[in-house]
Design a protein around this motif. Structure first.
Motif, mmCIF file in Angstrom:
data_model
loop_
_atom_site.group_PDB
_atom_site.id
_atom_site.type_symbol
_atom_site.label_atom_id
_atom_site.label_comp_id
_atom_site.label_asym_id
_atom_site.label_seq_id
_atom_site.Cartn_x
_atom_site.Cartn_y
_atom_site.Cartn_z
ATOM 1 N N ALA A 73 40.786 30.205 40.293
ATOM 2 C CA ALA A 73 40.860 28.918 39.595
ATOM 3 C C ALA A 73 39.962 27.884 40.270
ATOM 4 C CB ALA A 73 42.302 28.422 39.549
ATOM 5 N N MET A 74 39.940 27.886 41.601
ATOM 6 C CA MET A 74 39.103 26.925 42.320
ATOM 7 C C MET A 74 37.625 27.261 42.164
ATOM 8 S SD MET A 74 40.805 24.434 43.676
ATOM 9 C CE MET A 74 39.706 23.819 44.954
ATOM 10 N N ILE A 75 37.292 28.538 42.180
ATOM 11 C CA ILE A 75 35.896 28.930 41.957
ATOM 12 C C ILE A 75 35.438 28.454 40.581
ATOM 13 C CG2 ILE A 75 34.338 30.899 41.604
ATOM 14 C CD1 ILE A 75 36.075 32.433 43.669
ATOM 15 N N ASN A 76 36.265 28.686 39.581
ATOM 16 C CA ASN A 76 35.912 28.267 38.214
ATOM 17 C C ASN A 76 35.785 26.753 38.111
ATOM 18 O OD1 ASN A 76 35.924 30.926 37.375
ATOM 19 N ND2 ASN A 76 38.014 30.850 36.595
ATOM 20 N N LEU A 77 36.633 26.027 38.836
ATOM 21 C CA LEU A 77 36.564 24.562 38.802
ATOM 22 C C LEU A 77 35.263 24.070 39.422
ATOM 23 C CD1 LEU A 77 37.802 21.818 38.208
ATOM 24 C CD2 LEU A 77 39.062 21.978 40.372
ATOM 25 N N VAL A 78 34.875 24.641 40.549
ATOM 26 C CA VAL A 78 33.617 24.242 41.185
ATOM 27 C C VAL A 78 32.440 24.595 40.284
ATOM 28 C CG1 VAL A 78 32.066 24.700 43.130
ATOM 29 C CG2 VAL A 78 34.499 24.313 43.548
ATOM 30 N N GLU A 79 32.497 25.750 39.646
ATOM 31 C CA GLU A 79 31.428 26.127 38.705
ATOM 32 C C GLU A 79 31.334 25.103 37.580
ATOM 33 O OE1 GLU A 79 28.261 28.068 37.498
ATOM 34 O OE2 GLU A 79 29.446 28.966 39.115
ATOM 35 N N LYS A 80 32.467 24.710 37.041
ATOM 36 C CA LYS A 80 32.483 23.732 35.950
ATOM 37 C C LYS A 80 31.929 22.389 36.417
ATOM 38 C CE LYS A 80 35.703 21.334 32.842
ATOM 39 N NZ LYS A 80 37.139 21.201 32.442
ATOM 40 N N MET A 81 32.335 21.939 37.592
ATOM 41 C CA MET A 81 31.861 20.660 38.110
ATOM 42 C C MET A 81 30.355 20.681 38.330
ATOM 43 S SD MET A 81 34.812 19.601 40.863
ATOM 44 C CE MET A 81 36.231 18.611 40.359
ATOM 45 N N SER A 82 29.843 21.815 38.777
ATOM 46 C CA SER A 82 28.402 21.904 39.046
ATOM 47 C C SER A 82 27.576 21.802 37.770
ATOM 48 C CB SER A 82 28.077 23.217 39.762
ATOM 49 O OG SER A 82 28.163 24.321 38.879
ATOM 50 N N SER A 83 28.184 22.136 36.642
ATOM 51 C CA SER A 83 27.446 22.169 35.371
ATOM 52 C C SER A 83 27.249 20.790 34.756
ATOM 53 C CB SER A 83 28.168 23.076 34.374
ATOM 54 O OG SER A 83 29.391 22.489 33.945
ATOM 55 N N VAL A 84 27.945 19.789 35.278
ATOM 56 C CA VAL A 84 27.862 18.454 34.676
ATOM 57 C C VAL A 84 27.261 17.423 35.638
ATOM 58 C CG1 VAL A 84 29.729 18.860 33.035
ATOM 59 C CG2 VAL A 84 30.269 17.956 35.308
ATOM 60 N N VAL A 85 26.651 17.888 36.722
ATOM 61 C CA VAL A 85 25.996 16.979 37.657
ATOM 62 C C VAL A 85 24.521 17.346 37.752
ATOM 63 C CG1 VAL A 85 28.103 16.562 38.979
ATOM 64 C CG2 VAL A 85 26.569 18.420 39.675
ATOM 65 N N ASP A 86 23.733 16.458 38.329
ATOM 66 C CA ASP A 86 22.299 16.722 38.425
ATOM 67 C C ASP A 86 21.982 17.601 39.635
ATOM 68 O OD1 ASP A 86 22.340 15.047 40.670
ATOM 69 O OD2 ASP A 86 21.580 13.315 39.590
ATOM 70 N N ALA A 87 20.708 17.943 39.775
ATOM 71 C CA ALA A 87 20.284 18.866 40.824
ATOM 72 C C ALA A 87 20.552 18.314 42.222
ATOM 73 C CB ALA A 87 18.795 19.182 40.667
ATOM 74 N N THR A 88 20.386 17.011 42.388
ATOM 75 C CA THR A 88 20.645 16.396 43.689
ATOM 76 C C THR A 88 22.106 16.547 44.084
ATOM 77 O OG1 THR A 88 18.869 14.778 43.397
ATOM 78 C CG2 THR A 88 20.577 14.237 44.995
ATOM 79 N N GLU A 89 22.999 16.322 43.128
ATOM 80 C CA GLU A 89 24.422 16.446 43.412
ATOM 81 C C GLU A 89 24.808 17.907 43.663
ATOM 82 O OE1 GLU A 89 28.412 14.836 43.820
ATOM 83 O OE2 GLU A 89 26.359 14.196 44.176
#
Length: 224
Positions: free
Chosen positions: A174-190
């Motif tokens: 669940a945490m891996i999926n959450l981090v994956e989801k968060m990474s998809s909505v931020v820019d490359a710097t973030e």
């Protein structure tokens, strides 16, 4: 390669040192001195208490209820799988509430927690969540690697079993999926900052094993 696969790949040089650290190797073989394990448990209690608080603080910054629910599952003593495993160990080893209350964080524990608060307070929920992930993912992999190796010391086997079990595996996923989801909505710097936070936590995990194995305290404490 998706974002979390990249995290996993980049962390391997650090994680491999955790897999082969004397603390883990001796725990599996059954010859880790119990004093070192008790030292680890006391420090880990400090860490996990703050770790649970961080889940709650990150969740408070999120608007998506499903994402909040994932984090809040790790925000309480009742629902935190690691804390439940630890509480059973404390009872078996005679570690009292007073012992835990009087345990001062070592440099490794203090630095690791400070890092995660820094990622939340000066960074973002995405960075802070990425910083949480190695504690889940590394321990889950340790559990999976050691599952078929039976430690002759029952409490060490309990430690292994707790991280190889379905509950912890599901929490990790669940945490891996959450981090994956968060990474998809931020820019490359973030995303790069998330990688940085994740790898720093991975380095602190390795330092935590070494701290416990050497029972490292602050160098100035003996002079106070």
């Amino acid at each position: 390669m998706n974002f979390t696969d990249k995290l996993h790949h980049l962390a391997q040089p650090l994680w491999s040192k955790s897999f082969t650290h004397p603390f883990i190797q001796e725990l599996t073989a059954g010859n880790l001195p119990i004093t070192k394990f008790k030292f680890y448990l006391k420090q880990d209690n400090y860490y996990l208490t703050e770790f649970a608080t961080l889940h709650q603080l990150i969740a408070a910054k999120l608007s998506n209820m499903a994402d909040k629910k994932i984090l809040l599952a790790g925000a309480t003593f009742d629902n935190n799988d690691e804390l439940l495993v630890r509480n059973a160990m404390f009872a078996k080893l005679g570690i009292t509430d007073s012992d835990l209350a009087n345990t001062k964080p070592t440099p490794a524990a203090y630095n690791y927690i400070t890092h995660m608060y820094y990622e939340l307070n000066t960074g973002s929920p995405a960075r802070a969540t990425a910083a949480l992930l190695p504690c889940y993912w590394l321990y889950s992999e340790i559990g999976a690697r050691l599952e078929e190796k039976s430690s002759p010391v029952p409490i060490y086997q309990q430690f292994i079993d707790g991280y190889a079990g379905d509950e912890f595996t599901n929490s990790t996923r669940a945490m891996i999926n959450l981090v994956e989801k968060m990474s998809s909505v931020v820019d490359a710097t973030e995303r790069n900052q998330m990688i940085n936070a994740f790898l720093k936590s991975s380095a602190f995990e390795l330092q935590f094993w070494e701290m416990a194995y050497q029972q490292k305290q602050w160098s100035f404490e003996s002079r106070i």
